[in-house]
Design an enzyme around this catalytic site. Structure first.
Site, PDB file in Angstrom:
ATOM      1  N   ASP A   1      36.020  44.312  42.658  1.00 26.38           N
ATOM      2  CA  ASP A   1      36.153  43.052  41.927  1.00 26.38           C
ATOM      3  C   ASP A   1      35.335  42.024  42.689  1.00 26.38           C
ATOM      4  O   ASP A   1      35.680  41.638  43.807  1.00 26.38           O
ATOM      5  CB  ASP A   1      37.621  42.624  41.848  1.00 26.38           C
ATOM      6  CG  ASP A   1      37.782  41.387  40.987  1.00 26.38           C
ATOM      7  OD1 ASP A   1      37.161  41.339  39.896  1.00 26.38           O
ATOM      8  OD2 ASP A   1      38.501  40.461  41.397  1.00 26.38           O
TER       9      ASP A   1
ATOM     10  N   THR B   1      31.506  42.272  42.031  1.00 25.03           N
ATOM     11  CA  THR B   1      30.308  43.101  42.230  1.00 25.03           C
ATOM     12  C   THR B   1      29.114  42.277  42.675  1.00 25.03           C
ATOM     13  O   THR B   1      28.339  42.709  43.532  1.00 25.03           O
ATOM     14  CB  THR B   1      29.982  43.876  40.937  1.00 25.03           C
ATOM     15  OG1 THR B   1      31.054  44.796  40.665  1.00 25.03           O
ATOM     16  CG2 THR B   1      28.689  44.656  41.073  1.00 25.03           C
TER      17      THR B   1
END
Length: 258
Positions: free
Chosen positions: A89, A91
């Site tokens: 979470d 990226t």
């Protein structure tokens, strides 16, 4: 699902998160292997490989369980209980070698989110919560900050980087927040944002354009830490979220409802 079975999964999730964190820290070179899923929405080879590692570890221990992953989707969308995972979470944080990316692992049963683990590999921090038992950071109990005056507080306000058509709506809300808070940040991970409110580092968090895998683990961590959250699921599937300490929640909703 009864607590004994849930606790087995919770303990396994902690070990799986540690394994995934070690994998990402040793494979940060994969951050340059990037493909595009949609406008301003990217996936690296590390996202895919880390998700495979997490799912294979889950199914090795619990072969009948359902898993919803950001990259691989849902094995059984009618299942009453399922794991909800986001292998990275944040990226874009990972791609930029920015240290705030996270691994998010949650489990949902008939009563809602049963537990959540959010690991921040670069910071060596793991936030966790099991339903009804409080929230923790590296094993130490955490709580939202219920005493900081809003005028001195920090808020996490995140622009809709994947939904540019929502930018005007966001800017309107952001301007109203600025009359109430001291300052704002945008961290790039919904999971870490919820955990920072849970641990008292920030008083509020607002974002639009999210999905359940972004927030599932962070939601229970925030609630178990004493925080409040309001969510609206939009017609095209994305979620608008407003999370805060209990003391700040009314003021936050007044800003958003204005």
């Amino acid at each position: 699902m009864d607590d004994v079975l849930l606790k087995r999964r919770f303990e396994a999730a902690g070990l799986i998160a540690e394994k995934a964190a070690s994998y990402l820290l040793s494979h940060e070179n994969l951050r340059t292997e990037i493909t595009s899923k949609a406008e301003n929405d990217y996936v690296t080879s590390a996202d895919k490989e880390c998700e495979r590692l997490i799912i294979s570890s889950i199914l090795e221990a619990f072969p009948s369980d359902d898993v919803l992953g950001e990259e691989s989707g849902d094995r059984d969308d009618k299942a009453k209980a399922r794991w909800i995972i986001d292998p990275i979470d944040g990226t874009v944080d990972f791609m930029a070698s920015f240290p705030d990316y996270t691994i998010s692992i949650a489990f949902q049963d008939e009563e809602g989110i049963a537990f959540g683990i959010v690991t921040v590999p670069r910071q060596k921090e793991t936030f966790s919560a099991f339903r009804g038992e409080g929230a923790f950071l590296n094993g130490k109990r955490i709580h939202t900050d219920e005493t900081m005056p809003l005028g001195k507080s920090l808020a996490i306000l995140v622009p809709p980087h994947r939904h540019h058509e929502l930018l005007h709506h966001y800017i309107e809300k952001m301007e109203k927040f600025y009359y109430v808070i001291s300052d704002m940040r945008s961290l790039g991970s919904a999971a870490i944002s919820l955990c920072y409110v849970a641990s008292g580092r920030c008083s509020m968090y607002y974002e639009i354009g999210l999905h359940i895998y972004d927030i599932a683990a962070g939601l229970i961590i925030l609630r178990e830490a004493g925080g409040k959250v309001a969510m609206v699921e939009k017609d095209d599937g994305w979620i608008e979220i407003a999370a805060s300490s209990a003391a700040a929640h009314r003021a936050m909703l007044e800003i958003l409802d204005d």
